[in-house]
Design an enzyme around this catalytic site. Structure first.
Site, PDB file in Angstrom:
ATOM      1  N   CYS A 264      -1.677   8.424 -74.213  1.00 33.15           N
ATOM      2  CA  CYS A 264      -0.216   8.468 -74.224  1.00 33.15           C
ATOM      3  C   CYS A 264       0.346   7.728 -75.438  1.00 33.15           C
ATOM      4  CB  CYS A 264       0.330   7.916 -72.898  1.00 33.15           C
ATOM      5  SG  CYS A 264       1.980   8.547 -72.500  1.00 33.15           S
ATOM      6  N   HIS A 354      -2.187  11.179 -69.043  1.00 38.43           N
ATOM      7  CA  HIS A 354      -2.679  10.064 -68.234  1.00 38.43           C
ATOM      8  C   HIS A 354      -3.918  10.481 -67.440  1.00 38.43           C
ATOM      9  CE1 HIS A 354       0.963   7.244 -68.304  1.00 38.43           C
ATOM     10  NE2 HIS A 354       1.274   8.246 -69.097  1.00 38.43           N
ATOM     11  N   GLU A 356      -5.958   8.724 -65.838  1.00 39.47           N
ATOM     12  CA  GLU A 356      -6.257   7.910 -64.656  1.00 39.47           C
ATOM     13  C   GLU A 356      -5.721   8.546 -63.375  1.00 39.47           C
ATOM     14  OE1 GLU A 356      -2.258   7.492 -64.671  1.00 39.47           O
ATOM     15  OE2 GLU A 356      -3.483   7.167 -66.467  1.00 39.47           O
TER      16      GLU A 356
END
Length: 380
Positions: A264, A354, A356
């Site tokens: 990001c 992202h 995660e």
């Protein structure tokens, strides 16, 4: 300024955009007023992770999903220690949360943390307006004695803009801390916290990585004091054009040819370090359903996004940079925005989204494995 009151749903609220568009609704969360950049998030779930994502600092988030708060709030899902959004906009808030993990209502949590919101407005119309006109400054005003509309609009237009905002140091940790490896320790990573989410070091730890999370102001000497096998640059808020210190820090890492991974904001920092420009998107990418193609494999991933800026790099050619050849590795299939970069002559890569997956799909979890493979290759 906010005041925490129960029964806020009966209190009138007004949302005022900087172009003069006005929406009338009811207070949701704390009562008072707030300002920020109006953006919309397309996620159907994961509102708790969204609220606690530091990348949303100084943004007023409009939820496109009509029903918000159904599963309440718990103490396990936050991605940081607090709510970071400047304001919250929903259409139909849940009257009563219903989930076995719920500990309190979303409304109660917003009141507790002083987050001003508005409910009962046509969020579809607001989203369409932002898609057509672009992200813009906004104010939410709630209370039984509100200023006139002209006064509210003037206050909105005096608020700070996101372009030119240097915010990463405002959300970063002040002190370094360590997330220990799960099981046998294989690698040490220095993670630069530009607005990191809690799940990110956790997923690295699950791969045998001891993660040293360092402040955004960390120096190159402080990074290498932990003897890292790799360096990670996190997500974060603000305009990458202002992030001169992180760019300089990353340049130092690239000069040493240490394996590097950015996500990001970290992708935008890599873009700048390689000599590319950045620009502000019209309304950005936010949500957990954005299609991205990994050009290195041809596979399409459904990914989680939160960014209003992007890297200006050529899509269809290899570029010469101060650190060797670079190419665009990932691209958004909605609008061809650069979603990833990689160096061909040394171990460094980044993505604009992202991986995660908090909240979001798990299609991109392989990127942490790719980072591990870079460190294994460098060690070999």
């Amino acid at each position: 300024m906010t005041t925490s009151t129960r029964g806020a749903a009966r209190v009138p609220a007004v949302l005022v955009l900087e172009d003069g568009r006005i929406f009338h609704g009811r207070a949701y969360g704390a009562v008072g007023h707030t300002f920020g950049e109006a953006v919309f998030s397309t996620g159907m779930t994961g509102y708790q992770e969204t609220l606690t994502d530091p990348s949303y600092h100084r943004q007023v988030v409009v939820m496109t999903a009509p029903h918000v708060g159904n599963t309440g709030v718990n103490d396990e899902d936050p991605e940081s220690a607090r709510i970071w959004v400047a304001g919250y906009v929903v259409r139909d808030p849940a009257r009563v949360p219903s989930n076995w993990r719920s500990q309190r209502s979303l409304d109660e949590e917003l009141v507790k943390q002083g987050v001003v919101g508005i409910s009962g407005i046509d969020t579809r119309a607001l989203t369409r307006h932002l898609r057509e006109r672009g992200a813009m400054r906004v104010g939410i005003f709630s209370g039984n004695a509100l200023p006139d509309e002209g006064t509210m609009l003037a206050e909105v237009r005096q608020a700070a803009e996101m372009k030119g905002a240097n915010l990463s140091a405002e959300v970063s940790t002040e002190e370094a801390y360590v997330v220990p490896a799960v099981g046998t320790k294989k690698f040490t990573v220095a993670a630069i916290d530009l607005g990191i989410k809690g799940m990110t070091p956790q997923l690295m730890a699950e791969r045998g990585i001891e993660v040293h999370v360092l402040p955004a102001t960390a120096t190159l000497d402080e990074v290498y004091a932990v003897n890292p096998d790799g360096v990670f640059f996190s997500n974060g808020p603000g305009d990458p054009a202002t992030a001169d210190h992180p760019v300089g820090l990353m340049s130092g890492v690239l000069e040493r040819k240490t394996p590097l991974f950015g996500i990001c904001f970290g992708n935008q920092i890599l873009g700048r370090a390689l000599g590319f420009g950045t620009f502000k998107l019209k309304y950005g990418h936010r949500g957990i359903n954005q299609p991205v193609q990994d050009r290195t494999t041809g596979k399409v991933e459904v990914t989680a996004h939160n960014h209003g800026f992007a890297v200006d790099a050529p899509l269809d050619k290899v570029s010469e940079t101060p650190y060797g050849r670079a190419e665009v590795s990932h691209v958004c299939l909605n609008d061809n925005v650069v979603e990833g970069l990689r160096l061909l002559d040394q171990p460094a890569f980044s993505v604009q989204y992202h991986p995660e997956a908090a909240a979001g799909p798990h299609d991109a979890a392989y990127l942490f494995d790719r980072f591990t493979q870079l460190m294994e290759g460098q060690r070999a």
